[in-house]
Design an enzyme around this catalytic site. Sequence first.
Site, PDB file in Angstrom:
ATOM      1  N   ASP A 147      -1.995  -1.427  10.351  1.00 52.77           N
ATOM      2  CA  ASP A 147      -2.226  -1.408   8.901  1.00 52.77           C
ATOM      3  C   ASP A 147      -2.864  -2.697   8.389  1.00 52.77           C
ATOM      4  OD1 ASP A 147      -1.113   1.077   8.613  1.00 52.77           O
ATOM      5  OD2 ASP A 147       0.867   0.337   8.015  1.00 52.77           O
ATOM      6  N   LYS A 166       0.853  -1.205   0.000  1.00 51.12           N
ATOM      7  CA  LYS A 166       0.000   0.000   0.000  1.00 51.12           C
ATOM      8  C   LYS A 166       0.877   1.239   0.000  1.00 51.12           C
ATOM      9  CE  LYS A 166       0.712   1.346   4.562  1.00 51.12           C
ATOM     10  NZ  LYS A 166       1.516   2.498   4.959  1.00 51.12           N
TER      11      LYS A 166
HETATM   12  O1  C5P Z   1       0.171  -0.922  15.087  1.00 54.55           O
HETATM   13  P1  C5P Z   1       1.618  -0.941  14.674  1.00 54.55           P
HETATM   14  O2  C5P Z   1       2.360  -2.110  15.275  1.00 54.55           O
HETATM   15  O3  C5P Z   1       1.817  -0.837  13.214  1.00 54.55           O
HETATM   16  O4  C5P Z   1       2.263   0.364  15.297  1.00 54.55           O
HETATM   17  C1  C5P Z   1       3.648   0.539  15.452  1.00 54.55           C
HETATM   18  C2  C5P Z   1       3.894   1.740  16.327  1.00 54.55           C
HETATM   19  O5  C5P Z   1       3.520   2.946  15.655  1.00 54.55           O
HETATM   20  C3  C5P Z   1       3.049   1.764  17.606  1.00 54.55           C
HETATM   21  O6  C5P Z   1       3.684   1.052  18.626  1.00 54.55           O
HETATM   22  C4  C5P Z   1       2.966   3.235  17.907  1.00 54.55           C
HETATM   23  O7  C5P Z   1       4.164   3.686  18.507  1.00 54.55           O
HETATM   24  C5  C5P Z   1       2.907   3.868  16.534  1.00 54.55           C
HETATM   25  N1  C5P Z   1       1.524   4.158  16.075  1.00 54.55           N
HETATM   26  C6  C5P Z   1       0.840   5.210  16.642  1.00 54.55           C
HETATM   27  N2  C5P Z   1      -0.430   5.513  16.202  1.00 54.55           N
HETATM   28  C7  C5P Z   1      -0.998   4.796  15.211  1.00 54.55           C
HETATM   29  C8  C5P Z   1      -0.305   3.710  14.613  1.00 54.55           C
HETATM   30  C9  C5P Z   1       0.963   3.417  15.073  1.00 54.55           C
HETATM   31  O8  C5P Z   1       1.342   5.893  17.548  1.00 54.55           O
HETATM   32  N3  C5P Z   1      -2.217   5.134  14.787  1.00 54.55           N
END
Ligand code: C5P
Length: 314
Positions: A134, A10
């Site tokens: 994602d 994406k």
């Molecule tokens: O959900 P994911 O593992 O992809 O997120 C990785 C990191 O990105 C999270 O631990 C957080 O620090 C940050 N994040 C965030 N807000 C979001 C998505 C991700 O702060 N909406």
Amino acid sequence: MTIRVRAFAKINLDLRVLHKRPDGFHELRTIFQTISLADTLVIEHERARRTEVSLDSSVDIPNNLVLRAAELVLAACRKTARVRFRLEKKIPMGGGLGGGSTDAAAVLLALPPLLGEALPVTELMTLGAELGSDVPFFLLGGTALGLGRGTELYPLPDLPRRAGLVVAPEVHVSTPEAYRALGRTLTSDAESSILNSFQALTWSVCVGDPAEAGAGFANDFEEVVFRQHPALKSLQAKLHQQGARPARLTGSGAALFGLWPSRTDAVRARGAFAGERVFPISLLGRRNYRAFWWKSLGGLVKNQLWPPRSQSGS
Ligand code: C5P
């Protein structure tokens, strides 16, 4: 039983970060778009009394989400099985292209029909959000509006099939650090102006001229990520010089994308990026995304039903 599926990458056509939430994540407004760049996942499945899940990957990835996704699906379907995955990575890792997330989503979509089961979309979305912010988007594909953590998704109409380039430099950007560098607090005064411009953009993507909307696309991470990695800003300038509209960072980077009205223009621009890791891409609409899935799963699923549903499953 063996199947081979493609897990598409994406880009974030647009990405705004509003405020920090009490759960530690950030409140987003984004427009997700699937593109033609893809990993390939081969899945072999056999009935077994005890569950055994293994992965052979062309690139070594610690804590690969594929295995976690498989365990979640088997538990949700209350099944045991021997499942072997072979992953051929093509999507650059840590680029903001959703590589790990799409591989996990591919398991969530493919494994239930292989097991002769069907999980409702609400359950798949919950499992997806457990794996990463994602992942749920890849359960839907096409162009979608992402709110909240990025896991609350609403469909947008398919855009014209534009061509582009993804440039993925060997620069590592840590996503949590990029969020921290934005310095968002629990409330933000800037929020209403961010929301106003995001609304205007979404309307022009939806009901206006999507090519014209290109000028309004933004990514809030560019400011902080470009400050830390000026080479990325130069690459964006080069994409602009080559006529890309828009030319933006995807996610928190480090990959950038540029879009052109025709494939010929995109292919011509490629010459300006000698020595860089460059991938020609096209936007992949929801209809084609789903058609790919139904085709890959063949006789296992009933066409025109989404998520893919086993012929025998309830
Ligand atoms: O959900 P994911 O593992 O992809 O997120 C990785 C990191 O990105 C999270 O631990 C957080 O620090 C940050 N994040 C965030 N807000 C979001 C998505 C991700 O702060 N909406």
